[in-house]
Design a protein around this motif. Structure first.
Motif, PDB file in Angstrom:
ATOM      1  N   HIS A 100      14.658   6.102  -9.894  1.00  0.00           N
ATOM      2  CA  HIS A 100      14.943   6.847  -8.663  1.00  0.00           C
ATOM      3  C   HIS A 100      14.018   6.396  -7.541  1.00  0.00           C
ATOM      4  O   HIS A 100      14.457   6.165  -6.402  1.00  0.00           O
ATOM      5  CB  HIS A 100      14.778   8.346  -8.936  1.00  0.00           C
ATOM      6  N   LEU A 101      12.731   6.248  -7.848  1.00  0.00           N
ATOM      7  CA  LEU A 101      11.793   5.809  -6.816  1.00  0.00           C
ATOM      8  C   LEU A 101      12.135   4.400  -6.344  1.00  0.00           C
ATOM      9  O   LEU A 101      12.063   4.111  -5.136  1.00  0.00           O
ATOM     10  CB  LEU A 101      10.365   5.847  -7.360  1.00  0.00           C
ATOM     11  N   GLY A 102      12.518   3.509  -7.279  1.00  0.00           N
ATOM     12  CA  GLY A 102      12.893   2.152  -6.870  1.00  0.00           C
ATOM     13  C   GLY A 102      14.077   2.135  -5.920  1.00  0.00           C
ATOM     14  O   GLY A 102      14.103   1.372  -4.944  1.00  0.00           O
ATOM     15  N   LEU A 103      15.057   2.989  -6.176  1.00  0.00           N
ATOM     16  CA  LEU A 103      16.213   3.085  -5.278  1.00  0.00           C
ATOM     17  C   LEU A 103      15.778   3.581  -3.903  1.00  0.00           C
ATOM     18  O   LEU A 103      16.231   3.075  -2.860  1.00  0.00           O
ATOM     19  CB  LEU A 103      17.263   4.029  -5.875  1.00  0.00           C
ATOM     20  N   LEU A 104      14.883   4.580  -3.892  1.00  0.00           N
ATOM     21  CA  LEU A 104      14.405   5.103  -2.615  1.00  0.00           C
ATOM     22  C   LEU A 104      13.619   4.040  -1.842  1.00  0.00           C
ATOM     23  O   LEU A 104      13.801   3.887  -0.624  1.00  0.00           O
ATOM     24  CB  LEU A 104      13.520   6.329  -2.844  1.00  0.00           C
ATOM     25  N   LEU A 105      12.747   3.327  -2.535  1.00  0.00           N
ATOM     26  CA  LEU A 105      11.948   2.318  -1.847  1.00  0.00           C
ATOM     27  C   LEU A 105      12.837   1.250  -1.224  1.00  0.00           C
ATOM     28  O   LEU A 105      12.553   0.776  -0.112  1.00  0.00           O
ATOM     29  CB  LEU A 105      10.942   1.692  -2.818  1.00  0.00           C
ATOM     30  N   ASP A 106      13.911   0.864  -1.903  1.00  0.00           N
ATOM     31  CA  ASP A 106      14.848  -0.083  -1.287  1.00  0.00           C
ATOM     32  C   ASP A 106      15.426   0.495  -0.001  1.00  0.00           C
ATOM     33  O   ASP A 106      15.609  -0.218   0.993  1.00  0.00           O
ATOM     34  CB  ASP A 106      15.976  -0.425  -2.259  1.00  0.00           C
ATOM     35  N   GLY A 107      15.740   1.786  -0.025  1.00  0.00           N
ATOM     36  CA  GLY A 107      16.284   2.424   1.172  1.00  0.00           C
ATOM     37  C   GLY A 107      15.275   2.601   2.286  1.00  0.00           C
ATOM     38  O   GLY A 107      15.651   2.772   3.451  1.00  0.00           O
ATOM     39  N   TYR A 108      13.989   2.566   1.932  1.00  0.00           N
ATOM     40  CA  TYR A 108      12.940   2.713   2.950  1.00  0.00           C
ATOM     41  C   TYR A 108      12.634   1.402   3.675  1.00  0.00           C
ATOM     42  O   TYR A 108      11.979   1.417   4.720  1.00  0.00           O
ATOM     43  CB  TYR A 108      11.638   3.197   2.305  1.00  0.00           C
ATOM     44  N   ARG A 109      13.090   0.284   3.141  1.00  0.00           N
ATOM     45  CA  ARG A 109      12.766  -0.999   3.760  1.00  0.00           C
ATOM     46  C   ARG A 109      13.474  -1.150   5.108  1.00  0.00           C
ATOM     47  O   ARG A 109      14.624  -0.736   5.274  1.00  0.00           O
ATOM     48  CB  ARG A 109      13.168  -2.161   2.841  1.00  0.00           C
ATOM     49  N   ALA A 110      12.785  -1.765   6.048  1.00  0.00           N
ATOM     50  CA  ALA A 110      13.321  -1.893   7.403  1.00  0.00           C
ATOM     51  C   ALA A 110      14.644  -2.637   7.427  1.00  0.00           C
ATOM     52  O   ALA A 110      15.563  -2.268   8.170  1.00  0.00           O
ATOM     53  CB  ALA A 110      12.288  -2.595   8.288  1.00  0.00           C
ATOM     54  N   GLU A 111      14.771  -3.677   6.606  1.00  0.00           N
ATOM     55  CA  GLU A 111      16.008  -4.473   6.644  1.00  0.00           C
ATOM     56  C   GLU A 111      17.195  -3.732   6.046  1.00  0.00           C
ATOM     57  O   GLU A 111      18.330  -4.167   6.195  1.00  0.00           O
ATOM     58  CB  GLU A 111      15.803  -5.816   5.931  1.00  0.00           C
ATOM     59  N   ARG A 112      16.953  -2.611   5.365  1.00  0.00           N
ATOM     60  CA  ARG A 112      18.044  -1.825   4.790  1.00  0.00           C
ATOM     61  C   ARG A 112      18.480  -0.690   5.715  1.00  0.00           C
ATOM     62  O   ARG A 112      19.396   0.055   5.397  1.00  0.00           O
ATOM     63  CB  ARG A 112      17.621  -1.211   3.445  1.00  0.00           C
ATOM     64  N   ALA A 113      17.807  -0.538   6.838  1.00  0.00           N
ATOM     65  CA  ALA A 113      18.011   0.640   7.678  1.00  0.00           C
ATOM     66  C   ALA A 113      19.369   0.620   8.381  1.00  0.00           C
ATOM     67  O   ALA A 113      19.800  -0.404   8.905  1.00  0.00           O
ATOM     68  CB  ALA A 113      16.895   0.739   8.714  1.00  0.00           C
ATOM     69  N   HIS A 114      20.045   1.751   8.349  1.00  0.00           N
ATOM     70  CA  HIS A 114      21.252   1.999   9.119  1.00  0.00           C
ATOM     71  C   HIS A 114      21.088   3.363   9.795  1.00  0.00           C
ATOM     72  O   HIS A 114      20.271   4.173   9.373  1.00  0.00           O
ATOM     73  CB  HIS A 114      22.496   2.007   8.214  1.00  0.00           C
ATOM     74  N   PRO A 115      21.881   3.638  10.830  1.00  0.00           N
ATOM     75  CA  PRO A 115      21.785   4.945  11.485  1.00  0.00           C
ATOM     76  C   PRO A 115      22.020   6.071  10.475  1.00  0.00           C
ATOM     77  O   PRO A 115      22.909   5.992   9.619  1.00  0.00           O
ATOM     78  CB  PRO A 115      22.886   4.888  12.549  1.00  0.00           C
ATOM     79  N   LEU A 116      21.219   7.128  10.583  1.00  0.00           N
ATOM     80  CA  LEU A 116      21.297   8.246   9.659  1.00  0.00           C
ATOM     81  C   LEU A 116      22.133   9.380  10.245  1.00  0.00           C
ATOM     82  O   LEU A 116      22.149   9.579  11.462  1.00  0.00           O
ATOM     83  CB  LEU A 116      19.883   8.744   9.327  1.00  0.00           C
ATOM     84  N   GLY A 158       0.816  -1.210   0.000  1.00  0.00           N
ATOM     85  CA  GLY A 158       0.000   0.000   0.000  1.00  0.00           C
ATOM     86  C   GLY A 158       0.848   1.258   0.000  1.00  0.00           C
ATOM     87  O   GLY A 158       0.581   2.215  -0.746  1.00  0.00           O
ATOM     88  N   PHE A 159       1.881   1.278   0.840  1.00  0.00           N
ATOM     89  CA  PHE A 159       2.790   2.425   0.914  1.00  0.00           C
ATOM     90  C   PHE A 159       3.488   2.638  -0.424  1.00  0.00           C
ATOM     91  O   PHE A 159       3.525   3.753  -0.963  1.00  0.00           O
ATOM     92  CB  PHE A 159       3.810   2.176   2.025  1.00  0.00           C
ATOM     93  N   ALA A 160       4.047   1.571  -1.004  1.00  0.00           N
ATOM     94  CA  ALA A 160       4.756   1.678  -2.278  1.00  0.00           C
ATOM     95  C   ALA A 160       3.805   2.061  -3.405  1.00  0.00           C
ATOM     96  O   ALA A 160       4.167   2.847  -4.297  1.00  0.00           O
ATOM     97  CB  ALA A 160       5.456   0.355  -2.602  1.00  0.00           C
ATOM     98  N   HIS A 161       2.589   1.524  -3.376  1.00  0.00           N
ATOM     99  CA  HIS A 161       1.601   1.855  -4.407  1.00  0.00           C
ATOM    100  C   HIS A 161       1.308   3.350  -4.404  1.00  0.00           C
ATOM    101  O   HIS A 161       1.249   3.972  -5.473  1.00  0.00           O
ATOM    102  CB  HIS A 161       0.305   1.076  -4.163  1.00  0.00           C
ATOM    103  N   TYR A 162       1.123   3.923  -3.218  1.00  0.00           N
ATOM    104  CA  TYR A 162       0.819   5.358  -3.183  1.00  0.00           C
ATOM    105  C   TYR A 162       1.984   6.182  -3.726  1.00  0.00           C
ATOM    106  O   TYR A 162       1.777   7.105  -4.511  1.00  0.00           O
ATOM    107  CB  TYR A 162       0.467   5.836  -1.773  1.00  0.00           C
ATOM    108  N   LEU A 163       3.214   5.875  -3.306  1.00  0.00           N
ATOM    109  CA  LEU A 163       4.357   6.654  -3.781  1.00  0.00           C
ATOM    110  C   LEU A 163       4.500   6.555  -5.298  1.00  0.00           C
ATOM    111  O   LEU A 163       4.770   7.552  -5.976  1.00  0.00           O
ATOM    112  CB  LEU A 163       5.640   6.201  -3.097  1.00  0.00           C
TER     113      LEU A 163
END
Length: 225
Positions: free
Chosen positions: A183-199, A92-97
């Motif tokens: 660009h959106l695909g790259l961002l969505l990969d970065g938004y995934r929880a398993e990709r998260a690192h300290p910002l 749902g989140f990815a669909h809206y973006l």
């Protein structure tokens, strides 16, 4: 004693209504093609009316934005509502973006209005406020499912709108108008929880984003109204 009913709204004369419709149609096309910085004199010229006639119908740019853009924003509201009906929170989140970016890619004025604030365009801002509520629900739902990184905020999504303001005209000029999807695909990969690192920086506050969008809106239209 029952108070009298208010008098009905006065209908425009046929020629006045025709002029108003022509102005709205011209502004919608020019804003779509050139963004919200399109001069009002150009809008009047394309509508076949004088600038004085435009200002009689729309006393300032904000009134014209309300007439032109509010319906366009309803497409975003519909996309967010549809996204909330999708069972999987990440989908749902990815669909809206994806749908939001696609709408912006076809309309430069809509791209502008999503990344800016126009406080005197009350109908536009009311539609955006409702949209932000729905997008907030999409974000919260995806985070609670564990699929979306927990440190992403609604304000972080402003970066997507600001980035699109430069990306969309650039990829059109390059002859690859759909390249924004990469660009959106790259961002969505970065938004995934398993990709998260300290910002390296904390998120912007709602006040900071509001101030930035207000400043961008004033620069785009050349005035505060």
């Amino acid at each position: 004693m029952t108070p009298p009913n208010p008098p009905p709204a006065r209908r425009l004369r046929r020629d006045a209504q025709r002029n108003r419709d022509a102005i709205v149609a011209a502004a919608r096309q020019l804003f779509c093609d050139h963004g919200l910085q399109a001069p009002l004199e150009q809008v009047a010229r394309h509508a076949g009316v004088g600038i004085a006639t435009l200002y009689r119908r729309f006393p300032n740019r904000a009134a014209l934005l309300d007439a032109v853009l509010t319906d366009n924003l309803h497409a975003h509201l519909e996309a967010a509502t549809q996204a909330l009906a999708i069972d999987d929170p990440w989908d749902g989140f990815a669909h809206y973006l994806e749908r939001s970016c696609r709408l912006q890619a076809t309309d430069r004025g809509l791209n502008d209005v999503m990344g800016m604030r126009f406080p005197h365009a009350t109908a536009v801002e009311a539609a955006k406020a409702r949209l932000f509520e729905l997008v907030g629900q999409l974000l919260d739902r995806a985070q609670r499912s564990g699929q979306l990184r927990a440190d992403l905020t609604l304000e972080d999504l402003a970066f997507l709108n600001w980035g699109n303001a430069r990306i969309l005209p650039a990829v059109r000029a390059a002859g690859v108008p759909d390249a924004w999807q990469r660009h959106l695909g790259l961002l969505l990969d970065g938004y995934r929880a398993e990709r998260a690192h300290p910002l390296p920086q904390p998120p912007l506050s709602p006040r900071q984003v509001h101030r930035a969008m207000l400043t961008l809106g004033r620069r785009s239209t050349g005035d505060a109204h």
